[in-house]
Design a protein around this motif. Structure first.
Motif, PDB file in Angstrom:
ATOM      1  N   LYS A   6     -10.052  -1.283   6.532  1.00  0.00           N
ATOM      2  CA  LYS A   6      -9.358   0.111   6.615  1.00  0.00           C
ATOM      3  C   LYS A   6      -8.062  -0.222   6.596  1.00  0.00           C
ATOM      4  O   LYS A   6      -7.230  -1.082   6.970  1.00  0.00           O
ATOM      5  N   THR A   7      -7.518   0.905   6.216  1.00  0.00           N
ATOM      6  CA  THR A   7      -5.770   0.672   6.159  1.00  0.00           C
ATOM      7  C   THR A   7      -5.273   0.713   7.506  1.00  0.00           C
ATOM      8  O   THR A   7      -4.259   0.054   7.713  1.00  0.00           O
ATOM      9  N   ASP A   8      -6.010   1.460   8.411  1.00  0.00           N
ATOM     10  CA  ASP A   8      -5.542   1.576   9.737  1.00  0.00           C
ATOM     11  C   ASP A   8      -6.435   0.701  10.538  1.00  0.00           C
ATOM     12  O   ASP A   8      -6.515   1.045  11.832  1.00  0.00           O
ATOM     13  N   GLY A   9      -7.010  -0.325  10.221  1.00  0.00           N
ATOM     14  CA  GLY A   9      -7.932  -1.133  11.179  1.00  0.00           C
ATOM     15  C   GLY A   9      -7.559  -1.555  12.221  1.00  0.00           C
ATOM     16  O   GLY A   9      -6.206  -2.010  12.352  1.00  0.00           O
ATOM     17  N   GLU A  25      -2.008 -14.028  -2.999  1.00  0.00           N
ATOM     18  CA  GLU A  25      -1.986 -13.398  -1.702  1.00  0.00           C
ATOM     19  C   GLU A  25      -0.329 -13.074  -1.372  1.00  0.00           C
ATOM     20  O   GLU A  25       0.079 -12.102  -0.785  1.00  0.00           O
ATOM     21  N   ASP A  26       0.214 -14.376  -1.609  1.00  0.00           N
ATOM     22  CA  ASP A  26       1.560 -14.281  -1.293  1.00  0.00           C
ATOM     23  C   ASP A  26       2.672 -13.230  -2.183  1.00  0.00           C
ATOM     24  O   ASP A  26       3.665 -12.914  -1.636  1.00  0.00           O
ATOM     25  N   ASN A  27       2.109 -12.607  -3.177  1.00  0.00           N
ATOM     26  CA  ASN A  27       3.058 -11.798  -4.291  1.00  0.00           C
ATOM     27  C   ASN A  27       2.424 -10.607  -4.300  1.00  0.00           C
ATOM     28  O   ASN A  27       2.978  -9.805  -5.366  1.00  0.00           O
ATOM     29  N   THR A  28       1.393 -10.216  -3.728  1.00  0.00           N
ATOM     30  CA  THR A  28       0.707  -8.886  -4.114  1.00  0.00           C
ATOM     31  C   THR A  28       0.236  -8.201  -2.461  1.00  0.00           C
ATOM     32  O   THR A  28       0.309  -9.167  -1.629  1.00  0.00           O
ATOM     33  N   ASP A  29      -0.297  -6.947  -2.437  1.00  0.00           N
ATOM     34  CA  ASP A  29      -0.793  -6.776  -1.166  1.00  0.00           C
ATOM     35  C   ASP A  29      -2.253  -7.214  -0.928  1.00  0.00           C
ATOM     36  O   ASP A  29      -2.896  -6.557  -0.055  1.00  0.00           O
ATOM     37  N   ILE A  30      -2.669  -7.899  -1.698  1.00  0.00           N
ATOM     38  CA  ILE A  30      -4.138  -8.459  -1.391  1.00  0.00           C
ATOM     39  C   ILE A  30      -4.162  -9.646  -0.434  1.00  0.00           C
ATOM     40  O   ILE A  30      -3.384 -10.657  -0.590  1.00  0.00           O
TER      41      ILE A  30
END
Ligand code: GAP
Length: 576
Positions: A249-252, A103-108
């Motif tokens: 959603k990306t724009d949730g 989580e800290d190093n990716t966009d997950i």
């Protein structure tokens, strides 16, 4: 120092809110001590929770042990499934929580729901490194790590026990006694405030992720078919909701809905929505900034093994960038816990409630009374098997027995049995009620994270008379000290008068601090830093005037006002 969390940590250490424990021996990660101000703040916060989640709602509080025997956690599922994912650096031996590393190093955002194998792949794909020595972790095995602290009960090898990882189990295992105390009437709520222990892989600084922490939990036992929450008091409370669909959603966006709307639109389970409303009101009352607060729904992978719907209360504890922290969870646990304890303890009835019907119900029951004088000689060793097959047929297809003969199959061979030999009978049975396993709605609060949020949201800096000032804008409800009383100096009767005022205010129930050391400006600053809303100063004018007056100073505005001593209590009450 410009980072908010560092500033709060520094102030907390200096002013006695909280600090690393056992520091003289180097300290152990994950354990914090509350100093005098922090202990008082935490105690008041707990009392306020108790008032709002126990007394006002008509629930009862218990106090169960923190050590519990192993079978409790076999039943609850913690022994098998209360794991976090760990990856150990082969170079320096550092243990790292693998999903957080991702989580800290990716966009997950939420890696918790992934399997260990998926996390291994993600570490490899993103070429992630050890947070301590920088060695690559690609190809290193990710394992499950159980978070419970194991202990041995009694001398010698003793019995295995565990420090409870949640206070909730202390309530569930006592259900048989508690339901008796509640005279078998649903719904009822049991609360508990107490310590919980988790051997966290990577504790976070301060109070955020510790290995020993305090939970305030409420287990509300309900009959899912009958009991509805009484939402009248919270119907119009507006909730800032972040449902799973919006998170995906990306724009949730946040959905704003009142408790009533959230229930009507099916956004939140009705019981959970009710408690979100109660919680929102409480969080506001203890000074949590509602602009930095939300309710976020758990997605399926993240949900605990027992929960069917779960929302977290989250506070933003970041500075310029958002940093959302779970401070409470609201789960619909269904009948999971009581069913498990019913199965594992062997107390079939004790983990259920006998639900009496308004009117007795007449139901039809079928029975077999096989004529063994026929089956024994006819089937020999197979007689028992034949009878069992008939029993199964009766459950599956009772109307088959209306014919003269019924057919059963054993190991591929068919047998025709005269129905009369099976002794098939239909009976009318009157039932006055039935045993049901109650469902559980659980609001579960992290006390320490709430204390921490209150400190982060209350922290402020300004300038007074050209000088920098730090203050804690704590709600009067939980401020460790509500009123500080100072004599200008401890001379010529000023100290005596101030002590008398302090003592009178204490008598009236205020939490009061008396302080006569250092100059007045410094004393004000000290109280500002520990969040005291009001300071009262006794000076020469006090003794000269008739009626006597004192100066009353407001923490946030620093405005001062002269108030008659005879009206002091009223003035303070109205301001607090
Ligand atoms: N009985 C449900 C339960 O224990 P949880 O979400 O695991 O649920 C409830 O814990 C709350 O306890 C969290 O919302 C959080 O505020 C607090 N908490 C959990 N682990 C913690 C830790 N290691 N340090 C401080 N607080 C913690």
């Amino acid at each position: 120092m410009d980072n908010l969390s560092e500033k709060v940590a520094e102030l907390s250490k200096r002013r006695g809110f909280f600090f690393q424990s056992s520091e003289a021996y180097g300290g152990v990660a994950g354990f914090q001590t509350y100093g005098p101000e922090g202990a008082e703040l935490k105690r008041k916060l707990e009392n306020s929770w108790r008032e709002n989640f126990s007394r006002k709602l008509g629930h009862r509080e218990i106090d169960a042990p923190t050590v519990m025997p192993e079978p409790v956690f076999e039943a609850s599922g913690h022994l098998d499934g209360f794991d976090d994912m760990i990856v150990e650096c082969p170079e320096c031996g550092e243990s790292i929580r693998a999903d957080h590393l991702v989580e800290d190093n990716t966009d997950i955002d939420e890696a918790e729901g992934h399997s260990t194998e998926q996390i291994e792949v993600l570490i490899e794909e993103h070429d992630l490194f050890c947070t301590r020595c920088g060695n690559s972790l690609a190809g290193v095995e990710v394992e499950d790590f159980n978070l419970m602290f194991e202990t041995s009960i009694g001398p010698g090898s003793g019995d295995t026990g565990y420090l409870r990882p949640e206070t909730a189990q202390g309530i569930f295992v006592e259900f048989p006694r508690l339901k008796e105390y509640m005279r078998n009437q649903l719904p009822f709520g049991i609360t508990q405030i107490g310590k919980a222990y988790r051997n966290e892989i990577s504790p976070r600084k301060g109070l955020v992720r510790t290995r020993e922490f305090t939970q305030a939990e409420l287990e509300h036992f309900i009959d899912p078919d009958e009991d509805k929450p009484d939402i009248r008091d919270v119907r119009d409370v507006e909730l800032k909701l972040y449902p799973v669909e919006e998170q995906q959603k990306t724009d949730g966006e946040y959905i704003y809905a009142t408790v009533e709307e959230a229930v009507e639109e099916g956004l939140v389970h009705e019981w959970v929505a009710y408690y979100l409303g109660v919680a929102k009101k409480w969080y506001e009352s203890i000074g949590i900034d509602m602009d930095r607060f939300r309710f976020r729904q758990h997605n399926e992978g993240e949900r605990a093994h027992y929960a069917t719907d779960c929302w977290d209360a989250e506070s933003d504890i970041g500075d310029e960038d958002e940093d959302w922290l779970e401070i409470a969870g609201f789960a619909y646990r269904g009948c999971y816990d009581l069913t498990k304890h019913k199965e594992y303890s062997g107390d079939e009835k004790d983990f259920q409630i006998f639900k009496e019907y308004d009117e007795p119900k007449v139901t039809e029951q079928t029975e077999l009374n096989p004529d063994m004088g026929y089956f024994g000689p006819e089937f020999g060793d197979q007689a028992q098997e034949v009878v069992e097959e008939l029993e199964e047929l009766k459950e599956r297809e009772p109307e088959a027995f209306e014919a003269d003969k019924v057919m059963i199959e054993i190991d591929g061979d068919n047998y025709m049995i005269p129905s009369e030999k099976a002794g098939f009978e239909k009976k009318e049975v009157k039932k006055s009620g039935e045993h049901i396993v109650p469902h559980v709605v659980e609001p579960s609060f992290g006390v320490d994270r709430t204390v921490y949020t209150v400190l982060v949201h209350g922290f402020a800096e300004d300038k007074v008379d050209g000088e920098d000032r730090t203050l804690m804008q704590l709600s009067p409800e939980i401020a460790p000290t509500q009123v500080a009383v100072f004599p200008l100096m401890d001379k010529e009767g000023l100290g005596e008068k101030a002590r008398e005022i302090a003592s009178n205010l204490r008598e009236k129930g205020f939490s009061v601090k008396y302080d006569d050391t250092g100059n007045i400006g410094k004393r004000y600053r000290r109280q500002d830093e520990v969040g005291t809303p009001i300071c009262v100063t006794v000076d020469y004018e006090t003794l000269e005037e008739d009626p006597e007056t004192v100066t009353l100073r407001d923490r946030d505005s620093t405005m001062q006002k002269r108030v008659k001593i005879s009206e002091l209590e009223e003035e303070i009450s109205s301001r607090l």
